[in-house]
Design a protein around this motif. Sequence first.
Motif: not given
Length: 347
Positions: A99-117, A145-154
């Motif tokens: 949601l607007p204003g939210e953050v999904a905190p940064s972590h990393r894992h050996t699992q690979s991920a894709l996103r399709f918006v 194994w790359t650190f990743h986080d998501h945020g929604n400043p929109g």
Amino acid sequence: MVSNPTSVSAERAEFYRRIERDHLTPLWEVLGSLVPKQPDSPSLPAHWPYSKVRPFLMDAARLITAREAERRVLVLENPGLRGSSSITRPLYAGLQLILPGEVAPSHRHTQSALRFVLEGTGAYTAVDGERTTMHPGDFIVTPSWTFHDHGNPGEEPVIWLDGLDIPLVAFFDAGFSERYGEESQPVTKAEDDALARYGKNLLPFEYAPRSPTTPLLSYPYGSTREALERLRRQGPVDACHGVKLQYTNPATGGYPMPTIGAFVQLLPRGFRGRGQRSTDGTVFCVVEGHGQSRVGDSVFEWGPKDVFVVPAWCRVAHEAGEESVLFSFSDRPAQKFFGLFREEREP
Ligand code: 1HN
């Protein structure tokens, strides 16, 4: 001496009990199921209409924040694989809402991920110091194994389909993960840095890949759509797949991730595709248009943002009443690496 069948089976049963204590088991009792004549997947065809799932995601947003959940996701669990968090046996899929204003905190894992918006603009995903703004139809990669986080400043809720190789990594017992320590990683690169370096049919001078995963973070929908449109006009249009392209790692020409391949296809208006099957169970997501797909004995009538899954070696045939675009992903690269991949087309 000829024993009667009852005493044979009793003697065998007694034998199995005797060896069981020593962790031994007779192969001849299970041989047929260990090496089936052809794939016999427990996973089932399934369809998640967006109109059904979206309200549940909004309900979830009233019950838990992205921060508290770490990732606010409803897992798309194959009805034949309940309890396994899998959509096909090797892959995981879920729908994530931020949601607007939210953050999904940064972590990393050996699992690979894709996103399709699927919906909304203005959220970003950050990988290795670079933020990528998400737009509907963008295909986004989070390498192992790359650190990743998501945020929604929109201003709008943003929803995307996640695909990960979680069950595959679990099968190998090769999973590691850790938190970053801070919620958001520092931004160290300009937005679209990766796109400028790797996404223009050029590479940095003397570039040598250090990972089997694409150096691109995002494959924006605009240029994907343009390629599909041109190829529809120029043809040929494949009898099973329409105009189908695969996302590539520009540094190798191979798949974007070692375990997951991703594809996009345009079905022209009035397309009636021939049947086909392959050993890679495949997750489809509708980007544009309306149509239907026959998957085994099921028929799924789909529209924008719907997700459906085709199990391994299950026949699929697509039809489109109007010009339609389907995104899909599967474990095809892993199967090809192991020399297991097979496909079959109806004539
Ligand atoms: C994960 O890291 C994400 O980063 C989404 O958005 C879904 C499911 C299981 C484990 C990690 C994300 C996930 C996940």
